[in-house]
Motif scaffolding. Structure first.
Motif, PDB file in Angstrom:
ATOM      1  N   MET A 170       3.320  -0.167   5.568  1.00 51.17           N
ATOM      2  CA  MET A 170       2.342   0.650   6.256  1.00 51.17           C
ATOM      3  C   MET A 170       1.782   1.675   5.275  1.00 51.17           C
ATOM      4  SD  MET A 170       2.774   2.656   9.812  1.00 51.17           S
ATOM      5  CE  MET A 170       3.056   4.360   9.436  1.00 51.17           C
ATOM      6  N   ARG A 171       0.489   1.874   5.340  1.00 51.74           N
ATOM      7  CA  ARG A 171      -0.175   2.795   4.438  1.00 51.74           C
ATOM      8  C   ARG A 171       0.140   4.243   4.835  1.00 51.74           C
ATOM      9  NH1 ARG A 171      -6.374   2.943   2.548  1.00 51.74           N
ATOM     10  NH2 ARG A 171      -6.256   5.008   1.649  1.00 51.74           N
ATOM     11  N   PRO A 172       0.472   5.087   3.845  1.00 50.99           N
ATOM     12  CA  PRO A 172       0.754   6.498   4.167  1.00 50.99           C
ATOM     13  C   PRO A 172      -0.530   7.238   4.548  1.00 50.99           C
ATOM     14  CG  PRO A 172       0.896   6.133   1.807  1.00 50.99           C
ATOM     15  CD  PRO A 172       0.674   4.798   2.438  1.00 50.99           C
ATOM     16  N   PRO A 173      -0.404   8.368   5.238  1.00 48.93           N
ATOM     17  CA  PRO A 173      -1.598   9.111   5.630  1.00 48.93           C
ATOM     18  C   PRO A 173      -2.293   9.721   4.417  1.00 48.93           C
ATOM     19  CG  PRO A 173       0.375  10.322   6.228  1.00 48.93           C
ATOM     20  CD  PRO A 173       0.816   8.979   5.737  1.00 48.93           C
ATOM     21  N   GLY A 174      -3.592   9.886   4.515  1.00 50.54           N
ATOM     22  CA  GLY A 174      -4.367  10.481   3.434  1.00 50.54           C
ATOM     23  C   GLY A 174      -5.485   9.547   3.008  1.00 50.54           C
ATOM     24  N   ASN A 175      -6.529  10.148   2.437  1.00 52.86           N
ATOM     25  CA  ASN A 175      -7.628   9.308   1.972  1.00 52.86           C
ATOM     26  C   ASN A 175      -7.295   8.740   0.591  1.00 52.86           C
ATOM     27  OD1 ASN A 175      -8.244  11.259   0.001  1.00 52.86           O
ATOM     28  ND2 ASN A 175      -9.681  12.295   1.351  1.00 52.86           N
ATOM     29  N   GLN A 176      -8.185   7.925   0.054  1.00 50.48           N
ATOM     30  CA  GLN A 176      -7.895   7.220  -1.197  1.00 50.48           C
ATOM     31  C   GLN A 176      -7.649   8.187  -2.354  1.00 50.48           C
ATOM     32  OE1 GLN A 176     -11.245   4.598  -1.628  1.00 50.48           O
ATOM     33  NE2 GLN A 176     -10.318   3.014  -0.375  1.00 50.48           N
ATOM     34  N   GLN A 177      -8.442   9.255  -2.424  1.00 51.81           N
ATOM     35  CA  GLN A 177      -8.294  10.207  -3.534  1.00 51.81           C
ATOM     36  C   GLN A 177      -6.951  10.944  -3.455  1.00 51.81           C
ATOM     37  OE1 GLN A 177     -11.179   9.947  -1.678  1.00 51.81           O
ATOM     38  NE2 GLN A 177     -12.194   8.779  -3.289  1.00 51.81           N
ATOM     39  N   GLU A 178      -6.527  11.314  -2.263  1.00 51.96           N
ATOM     40  CA  GLU A 178      -5.239  12.004  -2.112  1.00 51.96           C
ATOM     41  C   GLU A 178      -4.087  11.098  -2.536  1.00 51.96           C
ATOM     42  OE1 GLU A 178      -5.296  13.022   2.003  1.00 51.96           O
ATOM     43  OE2 GLU A 178      -6.548  14.789   1.698  1.00 51.96           O
ATOM     44  N   LEU A 179      -4.154   9.829  -2.166  1.00 49.08           N
ATOM     45  CA  LEU A 179      -3.089   8.893  -2.524  1.00 49.08           C
ATOM     46  C   LEU A 179      -3.083   8.645  -4.032  1.00 49.08           C
ATOM     47  CD1 LEU A 179      -3.417   6.369   0.437  1.00 49.08           C
ATOM     48  CD2 LEU A 179      -1.738   8.183   0.157  1.00 49.08           C
ATOM     49  N   GLU A 180      -4.263   8.617  -4.635  1.00 48.85           N
ATOM     50  CA  GLU A 180      -4.353   8.438  -6.089  1.00 48.85           C
ATOM     51  C   GLU A 180      -3.735   9.645  -6.808  1.00 48.85           C
ATOM     52  OE1 GLU A 180      -7.863   8.014  -9.401  1.00 48.85           O
ATOM     53  OE2 GLU A 180      -8.189   7.112  -7.431  1.00 48.85           O
ATOM     54  N   ARG A 181      -4.042  10.852  -6.323  1.00 43.09           N
ATOM     55  CA  ARG A 181      -3.436  12.063  -6.915  1.00 43.09           C
ATOM     56  C   ARG A 181      -1.922  12.037  -6.770  1.00 43.09           C
ATOM     57  NH1 ARG A 181      -8.032  15.444  -4.793  1.00 43.09           N
ATOM     58  NH2 ARG A 181      -7.010  15.032  -2.855  1.00 43.09           N
ATOM     59  N   ARG A 182      -1.438  11.523  -5.670  1.00 41.95           N
ATOM     60  CA  ARG A 182       0.006  11.411  -5.433  1.00 41.95           C
ATOM     61  C   ARG A 182       0.651  10.498  -6.475  1.00 41.95           C
ATOM     62  NH1 ARG A 182       2.335   8.598   0.020  1.00 41.95           N
ATOM     63  NH2 ARG A 182       4.494   9.105  -0.272  1.00 41.95           N
ATOM     64  N   ARG A 183       0.010   9.364  -6.747  1.00 39.76           N
ATOM     65  CA  ARG A 183       0.536   8.431  -7.751  1.00 39.76           C
ATOM     66  C   ARG A 183       0.507   9.053  -9.144  1.00 39.76           C
ATOM     67  NH1 ARG A 183      -2.296   4.801  -4.189  1.00 39.76           N
ATOM     68  NH2 ARG A 183      -4.204   4.975  -5.405  1.00 39.76           N
ATOM     69  N   LEU A 184      -0.573   9.759  -9.470  1.00 41.67           N
ATOM     70  CA  LEU A 184      -0.668  10.416 -10.783  1.00 41.67           C
ATOM     71  C   LEU A 184       0.398  11.503 -10.925  1.00 41.67           C
ATOM     72  CD1 LEU A 184      -4.544  10.673 -11.159  1.00 41.67           C
ATOM     73  CD2 LEU A 184      -2.989   9.318 -12.575  1.00 41.67           C
ATOM     74  N   ARG A 185       0.656  12.230  -9.861  1.00 40.77           N
ATOM     75  CA  ARG A 185       1.700  13.267  -9.896  1.00 40.77           C
ATOM     76  C   ARG A 185       3.069  12.634 -10.141  1.00 40.77           C
ATOM     77  NH1 ARG A 185       4.710  16.674  -5.970  1.00 40.77           N
ATOM     78  NH2 ARG A 185       5.355  18.462  -7.206  1.00 40.77           N
ATOM     79  N   ALA A 186       3.296  11.460  -9.521  1.00 44.60           N
ATOM     80  CA  ALA A 186       4.566  10.766  -9.727  1.00 44.60           C
ATOM     81  C   ALA A 186       4.736  10.385 -11.195  1.00 44.60           C
ATOM     82  CB  ALA A 186       4.631   9.518  -8.847  1.00 44.60           C
ATOM     83  N   ILE A 187       3.683   9.911 -11.829  1.00 45.63           N
ATOM     84  CA  ILE A 187       3.760   9.533 -13.255  1.00 45.63           C
ATOM     85  C   ILE A 187       4.005  10.763 -14.110  1.00 45.63           C
ATOM     86  CG2 ILE A 187       2.452   8.541 -15.183  1.00 45.63           C
ATOM     87  CD1 ILE A 187       3.440   6.515 -13.012  1.00 45.63           C
ATOM     88  N   CYS A 188       3.349  11.878 -13.780  1.00 46.49           N
ATOM     89  CA  CYS A 188       3.581  13.132 -14.534  1.00 46.49           C
ATOM     90  C   CYS A 188       5.039  13.564 -14.418  1.00 46.49           C
ATOM     91  CB  CYS A 188       2.666  14.235 -14.014  1.00 46.49           C
ATOM     92  SG  CYS A 188       0.951  14.023 -14.476  1.00 46.49           S
TER      93      CYS A 188
END
Length: 159
Positions: A1-19
């Motif tokens: 199931m897709r988490p809540p948030g728009n595409q940009q928010e989810l992309e920022r989440r992934r980038l934060r995880a890599i950082c």
């Protein structure tokens, strides 16, 4: 199931995880900080190693495209706010079949009646049943009776 948030928010989440991974945090710890599964963090890291930042970019939302775009949905909501009588129905009550007919007539899009409720909830509308009341009902007389007559016939008198 897709988490809540728009595409940009989810992309920022992934980038934060890599950082966080580059700062030396373990995938399990990153998952706890971000609020996702550890396997997602590992999958994002693998994608980042393969394709760089492009591997973490937002993807189009999967699934069938909407039948009514955003502007048509706003127009539908404006039409609903005008009331059912404004659109030729005998009463001002919106029912799913009536909304489906309005959508068909106004936008040329056919919705099954069973899916109209989902569409209306997405617009922020909720199911409401009108109370059946007599046209001759006199609210003032009812309040007067409740205040004066009801205490007289009630079994336990007020304290």
């Amino acid at each position: 199931m897709r988490p809540p948030g728009n595409q940009q928010e989810l992309e920022r989440r992934r980038l934060r995880a890599i950082c966080l991974l580059h700062e030396g945090h373990a995938p399990v710890e990153v998952a706890r900080i971000i609020g996702c599964d550890r396997r997602s963090v590992r999958r994002w890291n693998a994608s980042y190693r393969k394709r760089g930042k492009r591997g973490l970019q937002a993807q189009p939302v999967p699934g069938r495209p909407l039948k009514l775009d955003a502007s048509n949905r706003k127009a539908l909501e404006r039409a609903l706010l005008q009331g059912a009588q404004a659109w030729g129905f005998p009463t001002d009550l919106w029912t799913c079949p009536r909304v489906a007919k309005l959508i068909q007539d106004r936008f040329g899009v056919q919705y099954h009646v069973d899916h109209i409720g989902r569409l209306l909830r997405a617009l922020g509308w909720s199911l409401q049943k009108p109370q059946r009341r007599a046209v001759e009902r006199d609210e003032k007389a009812i309040q007067r009776w409740i205040q004066k007559e009801w205490p007289k016939i009630k079994k336990t008198p007020p304290a």
